[in-house]
Motif scaffolding. Structure first.
Motif, mmCIF file in Angstrom:
data_model
loop_
_atom_site.group_PDB
_atom_site.id
_atom_site.type_symbol
_atom_site.label_atom_id
_atom_site.label_comp_id
_atom_site.label_asym_id
_atom_site.label_seq_id
_atom_site.Cartn_x
_atom_site.Cartn_y
_atom_site.Cartn_z
ATOM 1 N N GLN A 71 -2.006 -2.494 -3.777
ATOM 2 C CA GLN A 71 -3.406 -2.345 -3.415
ATOM 3 C C GLN A 71 -3.762 -0.801 -2.919
ATOM 4 O O GLN A 71 -2.887 -0.182 -2.694
ATOM 5 C CB GLN A 71 -3.537 -3.321 -2.085
ATOM 6 N N THR A 72 -5.044 -0.859 -2.931
ATOM 7 C CA THR A 72 -5.599 0.480 -2.386
ATOM 8 C C THR A 72 -6.235 0.518 -1.133
ATOM 9 O O THR A 72 -5.634 -0.575 -0.548
ATOM 10 C CB THR A 72 -7.033 0.926 -3.233
ATOM 11 N N ALA A 73 -6.476 1.560 -0.406
ATOM 12 C CA ALA A 73 -6.722 1.629 1.141
ATOM 13 C C ALA A 73 -7.896 0.452 1.391
ATOM 14 O O ALA A 73 -8.019 0.185 2.679
ATOM 15 C CB ALA A 73 -7.204 2.978 1.307
ATOM 16 N N ASP A 74 -8.717 0.089 0.372
ATOM 17 C CA ASP A 74 -9.766 -0.642 0.557
ATOM 18 C C ASP A 74 -9.392 -2.164 0.318
ATOM 19 O O ASP A 74 -9.900 -3.083 0.658
ATOM 20 C CB ASP A 74 -10.949 -0.537 -0.315
ATOM 21 N N GLY A 75 -7.998 -2.344 0.003
ATOM 22 C CA GLY A 75 -7.586 -3.623 -0.050
ATOM 23 C C GLY A 75 -7.808 -4.324 -1.517
ATOM 24 O O GLY A 75 -7.651 -5.623 -1.742
ATOM 25 N N THR B 88 -4.736 -2.136 -7.342
ATOM 26 C CA THR B 88 -4.500 -0.705 -8.115
ATOM 27 C C THR B 88 -4.945 -0.993 -9.419
ATOM 28 O O THR B 88 -4.723 -2.235 -9.955
ATOM 29 C CB THR B 88 -3.280 -0.125 -7.778
ATOM 30 N N ARG C 190 0.888 -1.251 -0.040
ATOM 31 C CA ARG C 190 0.110 0.068 -0.159
ATOM 32 C C ARG C 190 0.693 1.180 -0.022
ATOM 33 O O ARG C 190 2.249 1.110 0.374
ATOM 34 C CB ARG C 190 -0.876 0.054 1.149
ATOM 35 N N ILE C 191 0.272 2.344 -0.285
ATOM 36 C CA ILE C 191 1.327 3.587 -0.685
ATOM 37 C C ILE C 191 1.988 4.174 0.870
ATOM 38 O O ILE C 191 2.884 4.577 0.761
ATOM 39 C CB ILE C 191 0.284 4.681 -1.069
ATOM 40 N N GLU C 192 1.145 3.668 2.002
ATOM 41 C CA GLU C 192 1.813 4.173 3.391
ATOM 42 C C GLU C 192 2.500 3.127 3.712
ATOM 43 O O GLU C 192 3.230 3.322 4.675
ATOM 44 C CB GLU C 192 0.695 4.413 4.202
ATOM 45 N N ARG C 193 2.863 1.717 3.265
ATOM 46 C CA ARG C 193 3.542 0.778 3.733
ATOM 47 C C ARG C 193 4.879 0.633 3.105
ATOM 48 O O ARG C 193 5.096 1.145 1.932
ATOM 49 C CB ARG C 193 2.644 -0.511 3.587
ATOM 50 N N ILE D 192 2.616 0.128 -6.418
ATOM 51 C CA ILE D 192 1.586 -0.026 -5.280
ATOM 52 C C ILE D 192 0.447 -0.870 -5.774
ATOM 53 O O ILE D 192 -0.045 -0.997 -6.806
ATOM 54 C CB ILE D 192 0.981 1.332 -4.969
#
Length: 246
Positions: free
Chosen positions: A228-232, A235, A199-202, A226
């Motif tokens: 996956q999106t924040a919703d899992g 992308t 994920r973008i923040e990981r 990236i």
């Protein structure tokens, strides 16, 4: 055609089929990312060798992008058989060959310094690591350095390549410096590196790296992927890799 718990899965972007088994082997996103990352010549440049080929996923994925002969090397007899049956099902036997062989023994067979391209999705975990060893023999061999080490895979790739040939690997970021050191030891100069983040923040959990035999120093860092999106969900970039353009 299918044995035991095997199933026939659809590679949507390539419109091909592949034989998989939950108890023997199923490919991961890492293989798809490596296939897309690797430089693949369309018609010229010498043979493509895929080390640690598993069920033949990478030869199948890249076959639609090239007319160059592809040889997959896989030590496990069951996986090599699955790969061969997938190749036959897709009528690709004229382009792809699976060699059931210990990769540490393939250089005399495939020719030292005779090949243009090597791709490798090796076992990630050293046998002395604290990572849990899988009780399933097929999965343990695929994921842990049971039959080959990181050094083995890089040395064999370097030995197979002619000068100017390219080798690409997928691995774990924590071993990046080790990978670079070993690549340079065997004359593979890192030229492209790409980090993959869940994920973008990981932080990154996968790296893609390509080296050139006898290449000059100088590496390019590609934009990160990236997955996956924040919703899992996957992308858009990963969906296109897996399913083709929507």
């Amino acid at each position: 055609m299918l044995i035991g718990d095997e199933r026939l899965d659809h590679l949507l972007a390539e419109d091909l089929r592949i034989i998989q088994s939950p108890s023997v082997f199923s490919f991961s996103l890492d293989a798809v990312l490596l296939a897309r990352f690797s430089y693949i010549p369309y018609q010229k440049g010498g043979r493509i060798i895929d080390l640690c080929s598993g069920n033949g996923i990478i030869p199948l994925l890249i076959s639609s992008r090239t007319k160059v002969p592809i040889i997959g090397v896989e030590i496990q007899e069951r996986l090599a058989d699955m790969a061969s049956r997938s190749i036959a099902y897709n009528s690709l036997a004229d382009q792809i060959e699976i060699l059931q062989q210990d990769l540490r023994e393939v250089v005399p067979i495939l020719g030292k310094g005779k090949n243009g391209f090597v791709i490798c999705n090796p076992p990630y975990f050293a046998m002395d690591s604290t990572h849990v060893k899988n009780e399933n023999e097929h999965l343990r061999i695929a994921r842990h350095e049971v039959h080959c080490t990181l050094r083995d895979t890089i040395q064999v790739a370097a030995d197979l390549l002619k000068q100017g040939g390219k080798a690409s690997f997928v691995h774990r970021p924590e071993r990046l410096l080790e990978i670079i050191d070993i690549m340079r030891e065997y004359g593979l100069e890192p030229k492209r590196i790409q980090f993959v983040h869940p994920r973008i923040e990981r932080e990154a959990n996968t790296i893609l790296i390509e080296g050139t035999k006898g290449g000059k120093p100088g590496v390019k860092y590609l934009p990160p992927i990236i997955t996956q999106t924040a919703d899992g969900e996957y992308t858009a970039q990963v969906r296109e890799l897996l399913y083709g353009k929507e």
